[in-house]
Scaffold this motif. Structure first.
Motif, PDB file in Angstrom:
ATOM      1  N   LEU A   1      -3.141   8.891  -2.062  1.00  0.00           N
ATOM      2  CA  LEU A   1      -2.001   7.975  -2.056  1.00  0.00           C
ATOM      3  C   LEU A   1      -1.177   8.085  -0.783  1.00  0.00           C
ATOM      4  CD1 LEU A   1      -0.248   5.886  -3.514  1.00  0.00           C
ATOM      5  CD2 LEU A   1       1.032   7.797  -4.519  1.00  0.00           C
ATOM      6  N   MET A   2      -0.886   9.295  -0.337  1.00  0.00           N
ATOM      7  CA  MET A   2      -0.019   9.451   0.830  1.00  0.00           C
ATOM      8  C   MET A   2      -0.659   8.857   2.085  1.00  0.00           C
ATOM      9  SD  MET A   2       2.682  10.703  -0.431  1.00  0.00           S
ATOM     10  CE  MET A   2       2.394  10.092  -2.093  1.00  0.00           C
ATOM     11  N   ALA A   3      -1.960   9.023   2.229  1.00  0.00           N
ATOM     12  CA  ALA A   3      -2.651   8.437   3.383  1.00  0.00           C
ATOM     13  C   ALA A   3      -2.636   6.909   3.289  1.00  0.00           C
ATOM     14  CB  ALA A   3      -4.084   8.949   3.461  1.00  0.00           C
ATOM     15  N   GLN A   4      -2.809   6.387   2.081  1.00  0.00           N
ATOM     16  CA  GLN A   4      -2.766   4.942   1.878  1.00  0.00           C
ATOM     17  C   GLN A   4      -1.380   4.388   2.222  1.00  0.00           C
ATOM     18  OE1 GLN A   4      -5.329   2.920   0.961  1.00  0.00           O
ATOM     19  NE2 GLN A   4      -3.989   1.136   1.210  1.00  0.00           N
ATOM     20  N   LEU A   5      -0.354   5.094   1.778  1.00  0.00           N
ATOM     21  CA  LEU A   5       1.017   4.667   2.059  1.00  0.00           C
ATOM     22  C   LEU A   5       1.351   4.786   3.544  1.00  0.00           C
ATOM     23  CD1 LEU A   5       2.898   6.242  -0.983  1.00  0.00           C
ATOM     24  CD2 LEU A   5       2.494   3.809  -0.571  1.00  0.00           C
ATOM     25  N   GLN A   6       0.773   5.782   4.201  1.00  0.00           N
ATOM     26  CA  GLN A   6       1.025   5.933   5.629  1.00  0.00           C
ATOM     27  C   GLN A   6       0.444   4.750   6.397  1.00  0.00           C
ATOM     28  OE1 GLN A   6       2.654   6.977   8.844  1.00  0.00           O
ATOM     29  NE2 GLN A   6       2.922   8.394   7.136  1.00  0.00           N
TER      30      GLN A   6
ATOM     31  N   GLN B   1      11.413  -2.141   1.080  1.00  0.00           N
ATOM     32  CA  GLN B   1      12.276  -2.067  -0.098  1.00  0.00           C
ATOM     33  C   GLN B   1      11.691  -2.892  -1.240  1.00  0.00           C
ATOM     34  OE1 GLN B   1      16.607  -2.471   0.358  1.00  0.00           O
ATOM     35  NE2 GLN B   1      16.575  -3.996  -1.282  1.00  0.00           N
ATOM     36  N   TYR B   2      11.149  -4.050  -0.924  1.00  0.00           N
ATOM     37  CA  TYR B   2      10.536  -4.914  -1.930  1.00  0.00           C
ATOM     38  C   TYR B   2       9.357  -4.203  -2.593  1.00  0.00           C
ATOM     39  CZ  TYR B   2       8.512  -9.233  -3.875  1.00  0.00           C
ATOM     40  OH  TYR B   2       8.001 -10.188  -4.701  1.00  0.00           O
ATOM     41  N   PHE B   3       8.587  -3.480  -1.796  1.00  0.00           N
ATOM     42  CA  PHE B   3       7.453  -2.713  -2.321  1.00  0.00           C
ATOM     43  C   PHE B   3       7.932  -1.684  -3.350  1.00  0.00           C
ATOM     44  CE2 PHE B   3       4.426   0.793  -2.273  1.00  0.00           C
ATOM     45  CZ  PHE B   3       3.197   0.145  -2.340  1.00  0.00           C
ATOM     46  N   ILE B   4       9.020  -0.980  -3.028  1.00  0.00           N
ATOM     47  CA  ILE B   4       9.571   0.011  -3.959  1.00  0.00           C
ATOM     48  C   ILE B   4      10.062  -0.665  -5.231  1.00  0.00           C
ATOM     49  CG2 ILE B   4      11.494   1.617  -4.335  1.00  0.00           C
ATOM     50  CD1 ILE B   4       9.365   2.880  -2.718  1.00  0.00           C
TER      51      ILE B   4
ATOM     52  N   GLN C   1       9.843   9.425  -5.447  1.00  0.00           N
ATOM     53  CA  GLN C   1      10.536  10.026  -4.307  1.00  0.00           C
ATOM     54  C   GLN C   1       9.570  10.212  -3.141  1.00  0.00           C
ATOM     55  OE1 GLN C   1      12.286  13.628  -5.910  1.00  0.00           O
ATOM     56  NE2 GLN C   1      14.247  12.619  -6.269  1.00  0.00           N
ATOM     57  N   GLN C   2       8.354  10.644  -3.440  1.00  0.00           N
ATOM     58  CA  GLN C   2       7.352  10.830  -2.383  1.00  0.00           C
ATOM     59  C   GLN C   2       6.961   9.495  -1.758  1.00  0.00           C
ATOM     60  OE1 GLN C   2       4.036  13.468  -3.458  1.00  0.00           O
ATOM     61  NE2 GLN C   2       5.266  14.217  -5.175  1.00  0.00           N
ATOM     62  N   VAL C   3       6.802   8.474  -2.616  1.00  0.00           N
ATOM     63  CA  VAL C   3       6.471   7.142  -2.114  1.00  0.00           C
ATOM     64  C   VAL C   3       7.576   6.648  -1.181  1.00  0.00           C
ATOM     65  CG1 VAL C   3       6.104   4.724  -2.753  1.00  0.00           C
ATOM     66  CG2 VAL C   3       5.043   6.551  -4.109  1.00  0.00           C
TER      67      VAL C   3
ATOM     68  N   GLN D   1       7.574   8.414   2.175  1.00  0.00           N
ATOM     69  CA  GLN D   1       6.514   7.929   3.057  1.00  0.00           C
ATOM     70  C   GLN D   1       6.884   6.600   3.712  1.00  0.00           C
ATOM     71  OE1 GLN D   1       3.434   9.207   4.055  1.00  0.00           O
ATOM     72  NE2 GLN D   1       4.200  11.106   3.185  1.00  0.00           N
ATOM     73  N   LEU D   2       7.749   5.837   3.033  1.00  0.00           N
ATOM     74  CA  LEU D   2       8.149   4.530   3.552  1.00  0.00           C
ATOM     75  C   LEU D   2       9.500   4.587   4.256  1.00  0.00           C
ATOM     76  CD1 LEU D   2       7.027   2.231   0.596  1.00  0.00           C
ATOM     77  CD2 LEU D   2       5.714   3.025   2.571  1.00  0.00           C
ATOM     78  N   ALA D   3       9.969   5.807   4.551  1.00  0.00           N
ATOM     79  CA  ALA D   3      11.231   6.010   5.275  1.00  0.00           C
ATOM     80  C   ALA D   3      12.417   5.426   4.519  1.00  0.00           C
ATOM     81  CB  ALA D   3      11.145   5.429   6.680  1.00  0.00           C
ATOM     82  N   ILE D   4      12.372   5.514   3.193  1.00  0.00           N
ATOM     83  CA  ILE D   4      13.490   5.092   2.340  1.00  0.00           C
ATOM     84  C   ILE D   4      14.172   6.343   1.813  1.00  0.00           C
ATOM     85  CG2 ILE D   4      14.095   3.957   0.157  1.00  0.00           C
ATOM     86  CD1 ILE D   4      11.889   1.950   0.721  1.00  0.00           C
ATOM     87  N   SER D   5      15.455   6.463   2.041  1.00  0.00           N
ATOM     88  CA  SER D   5      16.184   7.680   1.702  1.00  0.00           C
ATOM     89  C   SER D   5      16.332   7.864   0.199  1.00  0.00           C
ATOM     90  CB  SER D   5      17.581   7.661   2.341  1.00  0.00           C
ATOM     91  OG  SER D   5      18.388   6.676   1.712  1.00  0.00           O
ATOM     92  N   ARG D   6      16.686   9.087  -0.189  1.00  0.00           N
ATOM     93  CA  ARG D   6      16.927   9.382  -1.603  1.00  0.00           C
ATOM     94  C   ARG D   6      18.070   8.514  -2.132  1.00  0.00           C
ATOM     95  NH1 ARG D   6      16.449  14.314  -4.441  1.00  0.00           N
ATOM     96  NH2 ARG D   6      14.734  14.752  -2.985  1.00  0.00           N
ATOM     97  N   LEU D   7      19.109   8.331  -1.327  1.00  0.00           N
ATOM     98  CA  LEU D   7      20.245   7.508  -1.741  1.00  0.00           C
ATOM     99  C   LEU D   7      19.814   6.058  -1.956  1.00  0.00           C
ATOM    100  CD1 LEU D   7      23.242   7.078  -2.281  1.00  0.00           C
ATOM    101  CD2 LEU D   7      23.583   6.808   0.201  1.00  0.00           C
ATOM    102  N   GLN D   8      19.018   5.525  -1.040  1.00  0.00           N
ATOM    103  CA  GLN D   8      18.532   4.159  -1.190  1.00  0.00           C
ATOM    104  C   GLN D   8      17.704   4.005  -2.461  1.00  0.00           C
ATOM    105  OE1 GLN D   8      16.784   4.078   2.920  1.00  0.00           O
ATOM    106  NE2 GLN D   8      17.553   1.976   2.919  1.00  0.00           N
TER     107      GLN D   8
END
Length: 261
Positions: free
Chosen positions: A114-119, A133-136, A158-160, A163-170
């Protein structure tokens, strides 16, 4: 050409076993790239109107959904129902649904990278924050399909997001808005209760104490982020646009409720 499997495999192998690990990692990464290329080629034959970027979006979406659904070890009927409901929303024909289901099954595999796919996904869409953001937001639907998400699913989300540079707060803000939207959609439109009003504020991401100007600014920002034409221009597949249209309708409904108070 997909290269991220080889790059990541080589780096991990080098870190673990130095030169022998580099060679082994490069081989495994190459095999991953071949598999991903085959999976995307399968989609290419079914979604001929899309380019490689859009095919990557479709495959990554359903594979990630499958991985999140299987996070607890068991895919429930609720998860399957939500995945099928999403496919119906996209208007996929029978053959396309079969391929989406195949991507979902790929993602369910415990060894799915998954992480390689998301990268790889991130490298294609890294300059399109609205698309990430839409993906999340799509993944939140599967995570909450069977009631409150499990701790395993939350950690995976959280891991997803990372990988997409979306913060915990977001992520927390998106999750709060998603849950509020679910409750808001179930309200009685003729007699909106106080909690429906509070949910409408959460849908728009503002506090009840916000000014009219702040409310309008939040509404316009969300509408711009989810505007189907803008998303399509940024590489979101055309099949995904009906979902974006529904999202803009939900945002409008929340705004109309608050604007008319």
């Amino acid at each position: 050409m997909a290269l991220w499997g080889k790059i990541l495999g080589a780096l991990f192998g080098l870190a673990l076993l130095r030169l022998p690990g580099l060679l082994v990692g490069l081989l495994l990464g190459h095999l991953f790239d071949i598999k991903m290329a085959a999976n995307l080629a399968r989609f290419r034959g079914l979604f001929q109107e899309q380019d490689d970027q859009q095919e990557l979006f479709m495959y990554s979406t359903f594979a990630t959904m499958g991985h999140i659904a299987k996070a607890t070890g068991v895919v429930t009927t609720g998860h399957i129902r939500q995945a099928r409901h999403f496919m119906d929303q996209l208007g996929l024909n029978e053959r396309q649904q079969q391929e989406a289901q195949a991507a979902f099954r790929d993602g369910k595999a415990s060894n799915f990278p998954l992480m390689a796919q998301l990268q790889e996904f991130y490298q294609h869409y890294r300059r399109q924050a609205d698309v990430l953001q839409y993906f999340i937001e799509i993944q939140l639907g599967i995570a909450n399909a069977d009631g409150p998400m499990s701790n395993e699913q939350y950690l995976l989300l959280q891991q997803v997001a990372q990988q997409l540079a979306i913060s915990r707060l977001q992520l927390e803000q998106l999750l709060a808005a998603h849950r509020a939207q679910q409750r808001f959609n179930q309200r009685d439109s003729k007699k909106p209760a106080a909690n429906a009003v509070q949910d409408a504020y959460k849908v728009l991401g503002v506090s009840a104490a916000c000014s009219e100007k702040e409310l309008k600014r939040a509404y316009r920002k969300l509408m711009a982020q989810h505007h189907p034409d803008k998303l399509m221009a940024k590489g979101v597949p055309a099949a995904m646009l009906d979902v974006a249209k529904r999202r803009t309708q939900e945002i409008l409904a929340a705004y109309e409720l608050l604007k008319n108070r």
